[in-house]
Design a protein around this motif. Structure first.
Motif, PDB file in Angstrom:
ATOM      1  N   ASN A 123     -15.755  44.826  27.194  1.00  0.00           N
ATOM      2  CA  ASN A 123     -16.176  45.756  28.181  1.00  0.00           C
ATOM      3  C   ASN A 123     -17.641  45.790  28.310  1.00  0.00           C
ATOM      4  O   ASN A 123     -18.390  46.120  27.341  1.00  0.00           O
ATOM      5  CB  ASN A 123     -15.707  47.017  27.518  1.00  0.00           C
ATOM      6  CG  ASN A 123     -16.043  48.161  28.311  1.00  0.00           C
ATOM      7  OD1 ASN A 123     -16.932  48.381  28.986  1.00  0.00           O
ATOM      8  ND2 ASN A 123     -14.839  48.960  28.379  1.00  0.00           N
ATOM      9  N   LYS A 124     -17.943  45.179  29.335  1.00  0.00           N
ATOM     10  CA  LYS A 124     -19.485  44.726  29.787  1.00  0.00           C
ATOM     11  C   LYS A 124     -20.270  46.051  29.696  1.00  0.00           C
ATOM     12  O   LYS A 124     -21.632  46.126  29.136  1.00  0.00           O
ATOM     13  CB  LYS A 124     -19.523  44.184  30.968  1.00  0.00           C
ATOM     14  CG  LYS A 124     -18.925  42.818  30.734  1.00  0.00           C
ATOM     15  CD  LYS A 124     -19.242  41.987  32.317  1.00  0.00           C
ATOM     16  CE  LYS A 124     -18.179  40.575  32.283  1.00  0.00           C
ATOM     17  NZ  LYS A 124     -18.310  39.865  33.784  1.00  0.00           N
ATOM     18  N   SER A 125     -19.948  46.957  30.187  1.00  0.00           N
ATOM     19  CA  SER A 125     -20.676  48.534  30.025  1.00  0.00           C
ATOM     20  C   SER A 125     -20.831  48.911  28.800  1.00  0.00           C
ATOM     21  O   SER A 125     -21.926  49.356  28.340  1.00  0.00           O
ATOM     22  CB  SER A 125     -19.944  49.525  30.872  1.00  0.00           C
ATOM     23  OG  SER A 125     -20.648  50.591  30.923  1.00  0.00           O
ATOM     24  N   LEU A 126     -19.913  48.959  27.818  1.00  0.00           N
ATOM     25  CA  LEU A 126     -19.732  49.359  26.363  1.00  0.00           C
ATOM     26  C   LEU A 126     -20.798  48.560  25.661  1.00  0.00           C
ATOM     27  O   LEU A 126     -21.579  48.873  24.888  1.00  0.00           O
ATOM     28  CB  LEU A 126     -18.457  49.281  26.022  1.00  0.00           C
ATOM     29  CG  LEU A 126     -18.294  49.849  24.223  1.00  0.00           C
ATOM     30  CD1 LEU A 126     -18.614  51.163  24.331  1.00  0.00           C
ATOM     31  CD2 LEU A 126     -16.901  49.193  23.829  1.00  0.00           C
ATOM     32  N   ILE A 127     -20.649  47.109  25.976  1.00  0.00           N
ATOM     33  CA  ILE A 127     -21.748  46.230  25.288  1.00  0.00           C
ATOM     34  C   ILE A 127     -23.106  46.252  25.645  1.00  0.00           C
ATOM     35  O   ILE A 127     -23.782  46.332  24.646  1.00  0.00           O
ATOM     36  CB  ILE A 127     -21.215  44.760  25.774  1.00  0.00           C
ATOM     37  CG1 ILE A 127     -19.980  44.451  25.126  1.00  0.00           C
ATOM     38  CG2 ILE A 127     -22.176  43.632  25.188  1.00  0.00           C
ATOM     39  CD1 ILE A 127     -19.384  43.089  25.579  1.00  0.00           C
ATOM     40  N   ALA A 128     -23.394  46.943  26.896  1.00  0.00           N
ATOM     41  CA  ALA A 128     -24.584  46.720  27.461  1.00  0.00           C
ATOM     42  C   ALA A 128     -25.382  48.192  26.735  1.00  0.00           C
ATOM     43  O   ALA A 128     -26.435  48.167  26.313  1.00  0.00           O
ATOM     44  CB  ALA A 128     -24.812  46.709  28.728  1.00  0.00           C
TER      45      ALA A 128
ATOM     46  N   ASN B 105     -18.237  58.066  26.640  1.00  0.00           N
ATOM     47  CA  ASN B 105     -19.384  58.736  26.944  1.00  0.00           C
ATOM     48  C   ASN B 105     -20.592  57.841  26.635  1.00  0.00           C
ATOM     49  O   ASN B 105     -20.848  57.168  25.461  1.00  0.00           O
ATOM     50  CB  ASN B 105     -19.477  59.804  25.651  1.00  0.00           C
ATOM     51  CG  ASN B 105     -20.866  60.770  26.056  1.00  0.00           C
ATOM     52  OD1 ASN B 105     -21.819  60.343  26.396  1.00  0.00           O
ATOM     53  ND2 ASN B 105     -20.445  62.072  25.950  1.00  0.00           N
ATOM     54  N   LYS B 106     -21.361  57.348  27.544  1.00  0.00           N
ATOM     55  CA  LYS B 106     -22.309  56.231  27.396  1.00  0.00           C
ATOM     56  C   LYS B 106     -23.380  56.605  26.836  1.00  0.00           C
ATOM     57  O   LYS B 106     -24.066  55.891  25.725  1.00  0.00           O
ATOM     58  CB  LYS B 106     -22.798  55.786  29.019  1.00  0.00           C
ATOM     59  CG  LYS B 106     -21.840  55.233  29.760  1.00  0.00           C
ATOM     60  CD  LYS B 106     -22.260  54.910  31.274  1.00  0.00           C
ATOM     61  CE  LYS B 106     -21.109  54.132  31.859  1.00  0.00           C
ATOM     62  NZ  LYS B 106     -19.847  54.959  31.895  1.00  0.00           N
ATOM     63  N   TRP B 107     -24.077  57.806  27.027  1.00  0.00           N
ATOM     64  CA  TRP B 107     -25.048  58.307  25.995  1.00  0.00           C
ATOM     65  C   TRP B 107     -24.899  58.401  24.625  1.00  0.00           C
ATOM     66  O   TRP B 107     -25.720  58.190  23.606  1.00  0.00           O
ATOM     67  CB  TRP B 107     -25.878  59.519  26.598  1.00  0.00           C
ATOM     68  CG  TRP B 107     -26.289  59.099  28.057  1.00  0.00           C
ATOM     69  CD1 TRP B 107     -25.945  59.457  29.168  1.00  0.00           C
ATOM     70  CD2 TRP B 107     -27.414  58.157  28.483  1.00  0.00           C
ATOM     71  NE1 TRP B 107     -26.417  58.998  30.184  1.00  0.00           N
ATOM     72  CE2 TRP B 107     -27.544  58.270  29.783  1.00  0.00           C
ATOM     73  CE3 TRP B 107     -28.430  57.420  27.523  1.00  0.00           C
ATOM     74  CZ2 TRP B 107     -28.473  57.386  30.412  1.00  0.00           C
ATOM     75  CZ3 TRP B 107     -29.278  56.358  28.239  1.00  0.00           C
ATOM     76  CH2 TRP B 107     -29.222  56.486  29.620  1.00  0.00           C
TER      77      TRP B 107
ATOM     78  N   ILE C  94     -16.672  53.767  14.828  1.00  0.00           N
ATOM     79  CA  ILE C  94     -16.859  54.661  15.961  1.00  0.00           C
ATOM     80  C   ILE C  94     -16.409  54.352  17.354  1.00  0.00           C
ATOM     81  O   ILE C  94     -15.977  55.507  17.987  1.00  0.00           O
ATOM     82  CB  ILE C  94     -18.634  54.500  15.837  1.00  0.00           C
ATOM     83  CG1 ILE C  94     -19.259  55.034  14.794  1.00  0.00           C
ATOM     84  CG2 ILE C  94     -19.247  55.065  17.221  1.00  0.00           C
ATOM     85  CD1 ILE C  94     -20.760  54.838  14.725  1.00  0.00           C
ATOM     86  N   MET C  95     -16.323  53.289  17.624  1.00  0.00           N
ATOM     87  CA  MET C  95     -15.724  53.075  18.853  1.00  0.00           C
ATOM     88  C   MET C  95     -14.067  53.209  18.907  1.00  0.00           C
ATOM     89  O   MET C  95     -13.532  53.903  19.991  1.00  0.00           O
ATOM     90  CB  MET C  95     -15.590  51.585  19.113  1.00  0.00           C
ATOM     91  CG  MET C  95     -17.113  50.977  19.323  1.00  0.00           C
ATOM     92  SD  MET C  95     -17.348  49.307  19.170  1.00  0.00           S
ATOM     93  CE  MET C  95     -16.566  48.553  20.581  1.00  0.00           C
ATOM     94  N   LEU C  96     -13.261  53.223  17.742  1.00  0.00           N
ATOM     95  CA  LEU C  96     -12.055  53.408  17.590  1.00  0.00           C
ATOM     96  C   LEU C  96     -12.050  55.185  17.559  1.00  0.00           C
ATOM     97  O   LEU C  96     -11.041  55.796  18.293  1.00  0.00           O
ATOM     98  CB  LEU C  96     -11.376  52.984  16.421  1.00  0.00           C
ATOM     99  CG  LEU C  96     -11.089  51.526  16.311  1.00  0.00           C
ATOM    100  CD1 LEU C  96     -10.509  51.057  15.081  1.00  0.00           C
ATOM    101  CD2 LEU C  96     -10.293  50.986  17.636  1.00  0.00           C
ATOM    102  N   VAL C  97     -12.596  55.708  16.843  1.00  0.00           N
ATOM    103  CA  VAL C  97     -12.268  57.339  16.332  1.00  0.00           C
ATOM    104  C   VAL C  97     -13.280  58.237  17.228  1.00  0.00           C
ATOM    105  O   VAL C  97     -12.629  59.265  17.938  1.00  0.00           O
ATOM    106  CB  VAL C  97     -12.666  57.660  15.119  1.00  0.00           C
ATOM    107  CG1 VAL C  97     -12.657  59.034  14.633  1.00  0.00           C
ATOM    108  CG2 VAL C  97     -11.988  56.792  13.923  1.00  0.00           C
TER     109      VAL C  97
END
Length: 258
Positions: free
Chosen positions: A78-83, A141-143, A170-173
């Protein structure tokens, strides 16, 4: 370095990097305690906590390269998540890696123990339905992702662990990212994080380059193999393995501290 010592370090690196590729973590959650405890148990010279964190930081960088390469196809990254998470954790890990020079060995172990304990608790929180979300419809939630990864980066930079063992829960929960996307994206974020942690360790002279080189070779071999295995294993099984792994490490570190 004699052959027995080289073989020991290589096997530690191989096992940790296989787990890294399979579960989307840098592998330090395995290699940190193994490097700390196994060499002296076998009669070899013991590494200090500073040396272990330095070797781990360098090795994680190469282990995650192999894992990301194996996951590059299939829409798992997921490029947005990675960024968002990658930039934040890079800043935090550099601060933590540079500042760790000022900490005692006991302090480094306490930070590692706290991170592992938090991660273990989060992994046992139910994660219902996250793997039913199509990969091309994932939202987060990006921020919140950016702030949490910054905090993780500081702590992870201190121990040279790149922070993936805390990023994954954090990413899972919290962010509700599907398991396989979490694993693949976490490896990419960890790769970015390891740049900051490694730079901090190298510039402050905390890397023993002989053992680090052995670990790097093991990483480049084992991490892609682990990633291929992770694609085939049931996601619930992957979550259970990671949860048990983090819990066991947290218990081991706290027993040593206390």
């Amino acid at each position: 370095m004699d052959f027995g010592f080289i073989l020991t370090i290589f096997l530690i690196g191989f096992i940790g990097s296989f787990v890294s590729g399979m579960l989307g973590i840098g592998g330090s959650i395995i290699k940190y305690p193994m490097l700390l405890y196994i060499p002296p148990m076998l009669g070899f010279a013991a590494f200090t906590a500073h040396e272990v964190s330095g070797i781990s930081a360098v090795q994680v960088f190469f282990a995650t390269i192999g894992g990301v390469w194996a996951y590059r196809k299939g829409g798992y990254l997921n490029k947005s998540l990675i960024a968002y998470m990658g930039v934040s954790i890079l800043i935090g890990s550099f601060i933590g890696g540079f500042g760790s020079k000022l900490m005692s060995e006991g302090g480094i172990n306490v930070v590692y123990g706290l991170l592992a304990l938090i991660a273990a608790v989060m992994m046992f929180i139910p994660k219902k339905g996250i793997d039913d979300i199509p990969l091309d419809q994932v939202k987060f939630n990006k921020w919140l992702a950016a702030v949490l990864s910054l905090i993780v980066g500081v702590g992870a930079g201190i121990v040279g662990a790149a922070g993936a063992f805390l990023l994954v829960p954090i990413m899972l929960v919290v962010l509700k990212i599907p398991t396989r996307m979490t694993i693949a994206s976490s490896l990419a974020i960890t790769l970015i994080s390891s740049i900051g942690a490694t730079a901090g360790k190298v510039t402050t002279g905390q890397v023993d380059w002989g053992p680090a080189g052995i670990m790097v070779v093991a990483s480049l071999i084992a991490s892609p193999i682990g990633a291929m295995a992770g694609k085939k294993i049931n996601t619930k099984v992957l979550q259970i393995i990671l949860a048990v792994l983090i819990l066991a490490t947290a218990v081991n570190i706290w027993m040593d501290i206390l």
